[in-house]
Design an enzyme around this catalytic site. Structure first.
Site, PDB file in Angstrom:
ATOM      1  N   PHE A   3       0.801  -1.221   0.000  1.00  0.00           N
ATOM      2  CA  PHE A   3       0.000   0.000   0.000  1.00  0.00           C
ATOM      3  C   PHE A   3       0.835   1.273   0.000  1.00  0.00           C
ATOM      4  CE2 PHE A   3       1.122  -0.312   4.440  1.00  0.00           C
ATOM      5  CZ  PHE A   3       1.245   1.011   4.852  1.00  0.00           C
ATOM      6  N   LYS A   6      -1.789  -7.069  -9.168  1.00  0.00           N
ATOM      7  CA  LYS A   6      -2.697  -6.982  -8.019  1.00  0.00           C
ATOM      8  C   LYS A   6      -2.192  -5.878  -7.098  1.00  0.00           C
ATOM      9  CE  LYS A   6      -2.998  -8.795  -3.959  1.00  0.00           C
ATOM     10  NZ  LYS A   6      -3.668  -7.678  -3.221  1.00  0.00           N
ATOM     11  N   GLU A  44      -5.328  -3.381  -1.831  1.00  0.00           N
ATOM     12  CA  GLU A  44      -6.748  -3.038  -1.718  1.00  0.00           C
ATOM     13  C   GLU A  44      -6.974  -1.806  -0.852  1.00  0.00           C
ATOM     14  OE1 GLU A  44      -5.759  -5.904   1.615  1.00  0.00           O
ATOM     15  OE2 GLU A  44      -5.239  -5.637  -0.505  1.00  0.00           O
ATOM     16  N   SER A  83       5.396  -7.462   3.028  1.00  0.00           N
ATOM     17  CA  SER A  83       5.939  -7.950   4.291  1.00  0.00           C
ATOM     18  C   SER A  83       6.760  -9.222   4.105  1.00  0.00           C
ATOM     19  CB  SER A  83       4.804  -8.233   5.283  1.00  0.00           C
ATOM     20  OG  SER A  83       4.079  -9.395   4.901  1.00  0.00           O
ATOM     21  N   CYS A 131       9.565   1.181   3.298  1.00  0.00           N
ATOM     22  CA  CYS A 131      10.481   0.071   3.575  1.00  0.00           C
ATOM     23  C   CYS A 131      11.923   0.551   3.620  1.00  0.00           C
ATOM     24  CB  CYS A 131      10.321  -1.034   2.534  1.00  0.00           C
ATOM     25  SG  CYS A 131      10.840  -0.569   0.873  1.00  0.00           S
ATOM     26  N   GLU A 163       9.856  -4.408  12.428  1.00  0.00           N
ATOM     27  CA  GLU A 163       9.675  -3.258  11.540  1.00  0.00           C
ATOM     28  C   GLU A 163       8.403  -2.537  11.974  1.00  0.00           C
ATOM     29  OE1 GLU A 163       9.862  -2.171   6.796  1.00  0.00           O
ATOM     30  OE2 GLU A 163       9.080  -4.124   7.366  1.00  0.00           O
TER      31      GLU A 163
END
Length: 499
Positions: free
Chosen positions: A151, A175, A178, A228, A283, A383
């Site tokens: 995201f 993909k 969402e 992740s 990240c 994290e």
């Protein structure tokens, strides 16, 4: 106000999903629902994969210069629509508009790099490698590729995937997350406006079931994932069983080393921006600062700099950081702050319960800073993905290097110093894939590959640069000899040598 329904994109058209499962897309500054996104049915994912498979035969034969022109047109459209794309990012992700515009710019860099496909996909040739024998390589597309994105960068991360994949002659199924799909969908619309043919670029939505279907389907030859470590590891295993190649860019715990000889103001300002920008939801965020020797005396200035950063909705242009993406993300971050206190770290600046005037329901967490952090604490091991900075003190450069190398992740690290010798020692001895020298977020420009390492990456090849060309293509080596029509054979050669 009626919510907009996010469509699928299959065979060159926006398609209304027939799924019975939909999720609301929420503005994280207001908790207002702005859209609905479907979780695709297996049949809808099947349609997208089959559309990509059917389009591959013709697309792979499309001349390089035509693919190049499509990428050039896409780059122009992204530049033209930067404001629109950034506004969609801010509405659904929450990052500030300047940060969102910067994200669009970094995605644009990859598309501009893909415009060089006429030279990027060239092979090599050796004439007369043996007597009248030529050897050459071909870099051919694999077939159908797929991408699954996180995201936190809804424009940049798709650009890390599909532009080079389709520029090299593959077709694609994407993909997106969402949680903030609208900017990604607009990007895909622009790609088709630029001339991407039907079936070459398709989009599906959903959760683990959709991701697993993409990983398991043998028609998909390569899968790119950014997200992740837990999900990346599971998908990597499934993709391997299905016989496909995969790249997984995963979790991180990035460190910034500050030497006593660094330019103080530059180091502190750079560190604060990299730690707290995008509310820490990067990240590549520098979530740990390692103060070496006398640099530990800069802690108070670091705290005051963090305290002075502005928190607000992403539409507020002078805000330094916006809200977290969801109430769940806020609860997790605040829970880790609680745990840091319990485990004995010194909470020098507390961002819990942060309130922004006019936005009482926003997912805001203010800049948070812990000192006296040790490697066994949860706030160091995990994290956090929020605006939380951990401060570690060491006596020497050697201790700093050893501390960072002991961490299982290897996404990125930085050092601030005025010494070329120190910088060279650091880049030589550090076991991290991406290094910044007086640069806080060492994400390379798009014509260099993204090279996270160790626990932050699965797969040998990363996005962007030459590695991405290698990832999305299959190398064929041809050894060829052509005889004169009346040439008489010299007899049987039963050895392995070319003669």
């Amino acid at each position: 106000m009626a919510l907009r329904d996010i469509p699928l994109f299959i065979d060159g058209q926006a398609v209304a999903s027939q799924s019975g499962e939909w999720r609301e897309v929420i503005n994280p500054a207001t908790q207002e629902a702005v859209a609905r996104v479907p979780f695709c049915t297996p049949d809808e994912v099947e349609r997208a994969i089959e559309s990509a498979r059917a389009a591959f035969g013709e697309w792979r034969k499309t001349p390089l210069n035509k693919r190049m022109r499509i990428m050039m047109k896409l780059a122009a459209l992204i530049r033209e629509h930067t404001g629109e794309l950034a506004a969609l990012i801010t509405e659904e992700h929450g990052k500030t508009l300047p940060d969102a515009e910067g994200e669009v710019g970094r995605g644009l860099e990859v598309v501009e790099h893909a415009c060089s496909i006429t030279s990027l996909q060239l092979g090599e040739v050796a004439e007369n490698a043996a007597s009248e024998v030529d050897v050459y390589t071909l870099h051919q597309p694999l077939g159908v590729g797929a991408g699954i994105t996180a995201f936190n960068f809804p424009i940049m991360l798709p650009c890390f995937m599909f532009p080079l994949a389709i520029a090299t002659g593959n077709t694609f199924v994407l993909k997106p997350s969402e949680q903030d799909p609208s900017s990604t969908m607009r990007l895909v619309e622009l790609a088709h406006e630029a001339g991407v043919p039907p079936g070459v670029l398709n989009v599906v939505h959903g959760g683990p079931e959709v991701a697993n279907q993409l990983a398991d389907d043998t028609r998909i030859k390569a899968l790119s994932f950014i997200g992740s470590s837990h999900v990346g590891g599971l998908l990597y295993e499934r993709a391997a069983k299905a016989g496909k190649r995969m790249q997984a860019m995963m979790g991180a715990k990035n460190h910034c080393v500050v030497m006593p000889d660094a330019n103080k103001s530059q180091a502190i300002n750079s560190l604060l921006g990299s730690a707290f920008g995008a509310a820490g939801q990067r990240c590549m965020a520098n979530s740990v600062v390692v103060l070496v020797g006398e640099a530990r005396q800069w802690l108070d200035e670091l705290i005051e700099g963090a305290r002075g950063m502005r928190v607000g909705p992403g539409t507020q242009r002078d805000a330094d950081l916006g809200p977290l993406v969801s109430p769940q993300a806020r609860a997790r971050v605040e829970g880790l702050i609680d745990q840091g206190e319990r485990e004995g770290a010194t909470l020098a600046l507390d961002g819990r319960g942060y309130q922004v005037e006019g936005y009482p329901d926003g997912n805001f967490v203010g800049p948070t800073l812990f000192s006296d952090v040790t490697a066994d604490m949860s706030i160091y091991r995990e994290e956090i993905f929020g605006p939380v900075l951990c401060v570690v003190n060491v006596a020497t450069l050697e201790e700093a290097i050893a501390f960072i190398n002991a961490n299982p992740n290897g996404n990125g690290t930085s050092i601030f110093t005025s010494s070329g010798w120190v910088a060279r020692r650091f880049e030589t001895d550090i076991d991290v894939g991406q290094i910044g020298i007086n640069v806080p977020i060492p994400v390379p420009v798009a014509y260099f590959s993204f090279t996270g390492s160790r626990g932050s990456k699965l797969g040998d090849l990363g996005p962007n640069g030459k590695q991405a060309i290698a990832f999305w293509t299959q190398t064929k080596t041809v050894t060829a000899r052509w005889f004169e029509p009346e040439n008489v054979s010299g007899g049987i050669n039963s050895t392995i040598s070319l003669s």
